[in-house]
Design an enzyme around this catalytic site. Sequence first.
Site, PDB file in Angstrom:
ATOM      1  N   ASN A  31       1.546  -1.430  -0.243  1.00 24.65           N
ATOM      2  CA  ASN A  31       0.209  -0.163   0.392  1.00 24.65           C
ATOM      3  C   ASN A  31       0.943   1.006  -0.448  1.00 24.65           C
ATOM      4  OD1 ASN A  31      -2.080  -1.152   0.045  1.00 24.65           O
ATOM      5  ND2 ASN A  31      -3.073  -2.017   2.229  1.00 24.65           N
ATOM      6  N   CYS A 124     -16.449  -2.985  -3.658  1.00 24.49           N
ATOM      7  CA  CYS A 124     -16.299  -4.082  -3.515  1.00 24.49           C
ATOM      8  C   CYS A 124     -16.310  -5.139  -2.650  1.00 24.49           C
ATOM      9  CB  CYS A 124     -14.996  -3.840  -3.919  1.00 24.49           C
ATOM     10  SG  CYS A 124     -14.347  -3.239  -2.005  1.00 24.49           S
ATOM     11  N   ASP A 313      -6.466  -3.523   8.259  1.00 23.76           N
ATOM     12  CA  ASP A 313      -6.257  -4.660   7.357  1.00 23.76           C
ATOM     13  C   ASP A 313      -5.429  -6.234   8.224  1.00 23.76           C
ATOM     14  OD1 ASP A 313      -6.793  -3.377   5.671  1.00 23.76           O
ATOM     15  OD2 ASP A 313      -5.427  -2.286   5.196  1.00 23.76           O
TER      16      ASP A 313
HETATM   17  N1  EPU Z   1     -14.364   6.123   1.927  1.00 25.21           N
HETATM   18  C1  EPU Z   1     -15.824   7.056   1.234  1.00 25.21           C
HETATM   19  N2  EPU Z   1     -15.152   8.075   0.528  1.00 25.21           N
HETATM   20  C2  EPU Z   1     -14.064   8.414   0.214  1.00 25.21           C
HETATM   21  C3  EPU Z   1     -13.094   7.608   0.396  1.00 25.21           C
HETATM   22  C4  EPU Z   1     -13.431   6.420   1.681  1.00 25.21           C
HETATM   23  O1  EPU Z   1     -16.724   7.360   2.374  1.00 25.21           O
HETATM   24  O2  EPU Z   1     -14.004   9.454  -0.449  1.00 25.21           O
HETATM   25  C5  EPU Z   1     -14.969   5.268   3.185  1.00 25.21           C
HETATM   26  C6  EPU Z   1     -14.432   4.627   2.610  1.00 25.21           C
HETATM   27  O3  EPU Z   1     -16.185   3.838   1.846  1.00 25.21           O
HETATM   28  C7  EPU Z   1     -13.932   3.182   3.790  1.00 25.21           C
HETATM   29  C8  EPU Z   1     -13.393   4.258   4.475  1.00 25.21           C
HETATM   30  O4  EPU Z   1     -13.591   5.942   4.049  1.00 25.21           O
HETATM   31  O5  EPU Z   1     -15.281   2.938   4.152  1.00 25.21           O
HETATM   32  C9  EPU Z   1     -11.911   4.107   4.768  1.00 25.21           C
HETATM   33  O6  EPU Z   1     -11.504   3.701   3.400  1.00 25.21           O
HETATM   34  P1  EPU Z   1      -9.809   4.533   2.863  1.00 25.21           P
HETATM   35  O7  EPU Z   1     -10.358   5.374   1.738  1.00 25.21           O
HETATM   36  O8  EPU Z   1      -9.128   4.931   3.499  1.00 25.21           O
HETATM   37  O9  EPU Z   1      -9.696   3.585   2.147  1.00 25.21           O
HETATM   38  P2  EPU Z   1      -8.900   3.447   0.942  1.00 25.21           P
HETATM   39  O10 EPU Z   1      -7.834   4.213   1.154  1.00 25.21           O
HETATM   40  O11 EPU Z   1      -9.348   2.622  -0.832  1.00 25.21           O
HETATM   41  C10 EPU Z   1      -7.092   2.171   1.596  1.00 25.21           C
HETATM   42  C11 EPU Z   1      -6.174   0.559   1.310  1.00 25.21           C
HETATM   43  C12 EPU Z   1      -7.049  -0.808   1.943  1.00 25.21           C
HETATM   44  C13 EPU Z   1      -6.844  -0.368   3.745  1.00 25.21           C
HETATM   45  C14 EPU Z   1      -7.421   1.113   3.984  1.00 25.21           C
HETATM   46  C15 EPU Z   1      -7.675   1.330   5.132  1.00 25.21           C
HETATM   47  C16 EPU Z   1      -4.790   1.382  -0.416  1.00 25.21           C
HETATM   48  C17 EPU Z   1      -4.340   0.666  -1.892  1.00 25.21           C
HETATM   49  N3  EPU Z   1      -5.543   0.665   0.683  1.00 25.21           N
HETATM   50  O12 EPU Z   1      -7.942   1.791   0.813  1.00 25.21           O
HETATM   51  O13 EPU Z   1      -5.981  -1.786   1.986  1.00 25.21           O
HETATM   52  O14 EPU Z   1      -7.539  -1.101   3.908  1.00 25.21           O
HETATM   53  O15 EPU Z   1      -7.160   2.503   3.424  1.00 25.21           O
HETATM   54  O16 EPU Z   1      -6.619   1.600   5.940  1.00 25.21           O
HETATM   55  O17 EPU Z   1      -3.972   1.940   0.581  1.00 25.21           O
HETATM   56  C18 EPU Z   1      -5.877  -3.957   1.651  1.00 25.21           C
HETATM   57  O18 EPU Z   1      -4.017  -3.974   1.753  1.00 25.21           O
HETATM   58  O19 EPU Z   1      -6.269  -5.165   2.087  1.00 25.21           O
HETATM   59  C19 EPU Z   1      -6.371  -2.994   2.002  1.00 25.21           C
HETATM   60  C20 EPU Z   1      -7.912  -3.596   1.531  1.00 25.21           C
END
Ligand code: EPU
Length: 428
Positions: A31, A124, A313
Site C-alpha cells: 500500500n 467491492c 487490514d
Molecule cells: N470513504 C468515503 N469516501 C471517500 C473515501 C473513503 O466514504 O472518498 C470511506 C470508505 O468507504 C471506507 C473508509 O472511508 O469506509 C476508509 O476508506 P479509505 O479510503 O481509507 O480506504 P482506501 O484508501 O480505499 C486503503 C488501503 C486498504 C485499507 C484502507 C484502510 C490502499 C491501496 N488500500 O484503502 O487496504 O484497508 O486504506 O486502511 O492503500 C488491503 O490492503 O487489504 C486494503 C484493503
Amino acid sequence: MINTTSYTSESLIIKGGCKLKGKVRISGSKNASLPIIMSTLLTNKPCHIEDVPDLLDVKNSVELLRLLGAEVIQSSTSLAVDASKVNSFIAPDHLVRRMRASVLAMGPLLARFKKAVVAMPGGCSIGIRAIDQHLKVFEKAGAHIKVQHGYIHLELKDIKPVEYTFEVVTVTGTENALMFLSMCEKRSILRNIAIEPEVMDLIEVLRKMGANIQVEGRTAIIRGSSELGGFTHRVIPDRIEAGTFLVAGFMTKGDIELENVRVDHLGSVIEKLKEAGACIEVCGTDRIRVYSKGNSIRPLSISTLEYPGFPTDMQAQFMSMCCLADGWSDITENIFENRFQHVAELKRMGADIHVKGRTAFVRGVEKLTGAEVFSTDLRASASLVLAGLVAEGETIVRDIYHLDRGYERLDEKLRNLGAVVERQTSYE
Ligand code: EPU
C-alpha cells in the site's frame, strides 16, 4: 465444436499442526508502493523505486503506467519509471476493476496534464468504498467533473490552492490530494488527513520531488511546484505482512524472527499480541521475534481504527487467532461496512462466531478442523491460511488470486518456516 476456453484457479493446500520456526524477510509495502508508483506520473524526470514487492497489484500498476505511455523497467525488486512520454490520460475500466488503487492515477494526471479520465470504481467485496472525498478536493481546486458511460472525466485550467477538511479519514483520498496539490505552487491546507505510514512514505517521496509538505497532527500544509523532479526511494516494509507473520508465529506456538520491519509501525498490533499472551522481542529497529511459551491464547477486545489505531487490514487475521482463545473475544470493524466475509468460512472450520452489526463475537474453541474454504478478499484469505496452519487435518484455500494481490510468495515463505503448504493449479 469443442470449447477450448479454460479457467484456471489456484488453491493452497495446508496441512495443519506445524510450529513455525526460523527467519522470514518482510517485503516492501504494497500500500506504500502503489501511490509511489503513481506519483511518477507527476514528473518527466526519471524515478527509481526500490524494494517494490512482486505482487499482482504492482503488475497492474505497471500495466497502467505503460498504457498511459510511460516507460517502466522492472527488475525483481525495483522499478525505474520514465513518464516523460505519457500521452494518454485514461485509466480503463478493466484495470480499475482489477485494482481499485488505479484511482490513484487521477490526482497526478489531473495535476500534470490538466485532464484525466478514470473508470468509476464500483463497490467491492469489503464495502461501498466511495471516492467522493477524492473528487471534492479536485473540485475545490477548480476541476470540472462529470461521470459519463462509467467513466469520471476531470478537467482543469489551473490548479487553485485548496483548503479542505476531509469528512472521513481516507488513505487513498489523502494520497490523491497530496499528489495533486504537490503541483500547486500556492499554499494548500488539508485537514483530517490519514497519517498511515504508507501516506507518510508517499509524503517523503513528494518532498524528494520538490514539494514542501508539513504535517502536524492530521493537518498537512502543502506548497508544491509546477516542475517536480525525479526521485530514488526505498519503500517501507509492509506492516500488514509483518503483522500477519507475527500472528502466525504465535498461533502455531512457534518461534520466528522477522527481518526488514519497522517496529514503530506495528504499535497497536504488538500491543494486542502481547495482550493475547505472545512473547515479543524487539531486536533493534528492523527485526522482531515472536514466540509462544506454549500458553493458551487470551481473548481480546479489538476495535479497528485509523492509524495509529488497530488496522482494519489485520482484523481478519486476529479473528482467526481469537477462534482458539480461552474465552470470548469481541471484534468491531469500524472502517469498512462489509469486512466479515471470512466469518462464514472460519465457521466451516469449526469456529464459533456470531456477528451483530459491526461486531463479531468469537467464542474460542478447542480446535479448528481443516475444510475447503474460499477466499473473498485479500485479508480474509490470509485469515483462512492462518486458520489452516493450526487446524486439524487438511485445509484447501480456494481462489487465492486475492492473496497473490497482496502477499509476496506467502506459501514459499511459510514453507521456509516449516509449514506444510502447497500451491495447486486447477483447470476447469
Ligand atoms: N470513504 C468515503 N469516501 C471517500 C473515501 C473513503 O466514504 O472518498 C470511506 C470508505 O468507504 C471506507 C473508509 O472511508 O469506509 C476508509 O476508506 P479509505 O479510503 O481509507 O480506504 P482506501 O484508501 O480505499 C486503503 C488501503 C486498504 C485499507 C484502507 C484502510 C490502499 C491501496 N488500500 O484503502 O487496504 O484497508 O486504506 O486502511 O492503500 C488491503 O490492503 O487489504 C486494503 C484493503
